[in-house]
Enzyme design. Structure first.
Site: not given
Length: 362
Positions: A263, A265
């Protein structure tokens, strides 16, 4: 034999002790210099941001280039992030907002990006993260923007579109999901809870192993872990840190369908970031609803020799099949090629917004 081993180890351990004392002295010299920087700023009434993402990134890269080993490049980043964090904290405390509660991947991303010498502000939603930074309750916010398995985090994209905040940095995290309960088994468990993205990232594993479990969404994985700590009929999907934070036991680890699950960010705040030497520029565009408009929009990127690392579309919600396009370009917006590209895009686009330029995380 033991005496021989000890006789060889003892001088090495004594040398490590001496080196550690030298390191401690140098760290304190660095901390004192950081305090002196704050004093000079105060003397000149310079109240600019204490966070300097471009300087922090360029410093770490420079040390990695100088490194002859055996200390690893990842180790250099990890150690110096904390050194920078502590020294920054001596000048002024940095408050970081993120999706909580304790034990979330957003918290982990915030700590990896800014170090542990920060004031943490866990929030109940992405909207609250943005509001906290916009209202001055936090200096920066940390939000997920895309996942390698499930794609864009749409709520973050919508907030970036409407918020005055700018992107200051990025952090890519390997995401390893665990299923956890109070007992360490799934006996008596009737449902599994997690953020919708995490449920989607683990749907294959859940279908194969526990198809009868109800799948319910939570505001975050850490919130699911908190709920599981209170209810023995609930299993949570979250990171191992959340299990430790909420007193849960891991039933199975690494349950994400993609073993390379990551992921990305973004750090958001109110300040501009100067060039670091290896940067990325994010922007949002919309084009007139006519044939060839998207092709014409993208043409200046190739014409100016600028690399595009990401292109994401999001419905404009007008009911006219119109879209916003989210782009990442390699380079800082002050670089001539990127500057020319942005100028050309602004002329052609029906909507144009630069989200910010910031150091690339490798």
């Amino acid at each position: 034999m033991d005496n021989t081993l000890q006789s060889q180890l003892q001088p090495l351990r004594e040398e490590i002790d001496r080196i550690d004392q030298d390191i401690l002295g140098l760290l304190n010299r660095r901390a004192q210099t950081a305090q002196a920087v704050g004093q000079v700023k105060a003397a000149f009434d310079a109240d600019g941001p204490v966070l300097k993402p471009e300087r922090e990134a360029s410093l770490i890269r420079h040390l990695q280039q100088l490194n002859a080993g055996p200390f690893t490049e990842a180790g250099i980043e990890s150690v110096w992030r904390e050194i920078i964090s502590v020294c920054r904290g001596l000048e002024s405390t940095l408050t970081v907002a993120y999706l909580g509660p304790q034990g979330s991947f957003s918290e982990q991303a915030a700590l990896e990006q800014f170090g542990h010498a920060i004031t943490k502000l866990p929030c109940a939603s992405f909207d609250e993260v943005f509001r906290a930074v916009e209202a001055g309750q936090a200096n920066v916010g940390m939000v997920p923007v895309e996942n390698s398995t499930e794609g864009a985090v749409n709520r973050t994209l919508d907030l970036l579109l409407n918020s005055p905040l700018k992107v200051l940095g990025e952090r890519s995290l390997s995401i390893h999901h665990c299923i956890m309960t109070r007992s360490g088994t799934l006996d008596g468990v009737t449902r599994v809870m997690a953020h919708p993205q995490a449920l989607a990232q683990c749907q294959g594993w859940l279908t194969q192993h526990y198809p009868a479990l109800s799948r319910d969404a939570a505001s975050s994985n850490a919130e699911a872990a908190r709920l599981a700590s209170e209810d023995p009929t609930v299993a949570a999907i979250a990171g191992a840190v959340a299990a430790e934070a909420w007193g849960l036991k891991v039933v199975a680890a690494g349950i994400q369908d993609d073993p390379q699950n990551r992921t990305r960010f973004l750090a958001v705040g109110a300040q501009d970031t100067l060039p670091s030497g290896q940067d990325k520029t994010s922007l949002i565009l919309a084009v007139p609803n006519r044939a060839g408009a998207v092709y014409e929009m993208l043409a200046p990127i190739a014409e100016n020799g600028v690399s595009m690392s990401r292109l994401e579309s999001r419905p404009a919600r007008t009911g006219q099949w119109e879209y916003y396009f989210y782009l990442d370009l390699l380079g800082h917006h002050t670089e001539p090629a990127v500057q020319a590209t942005l100028a050309a895009l602004k002329k052609r686009a029906a909507f144009f917004k630069v989200l910010g330029s910031y150091p690339v995380h490798i």
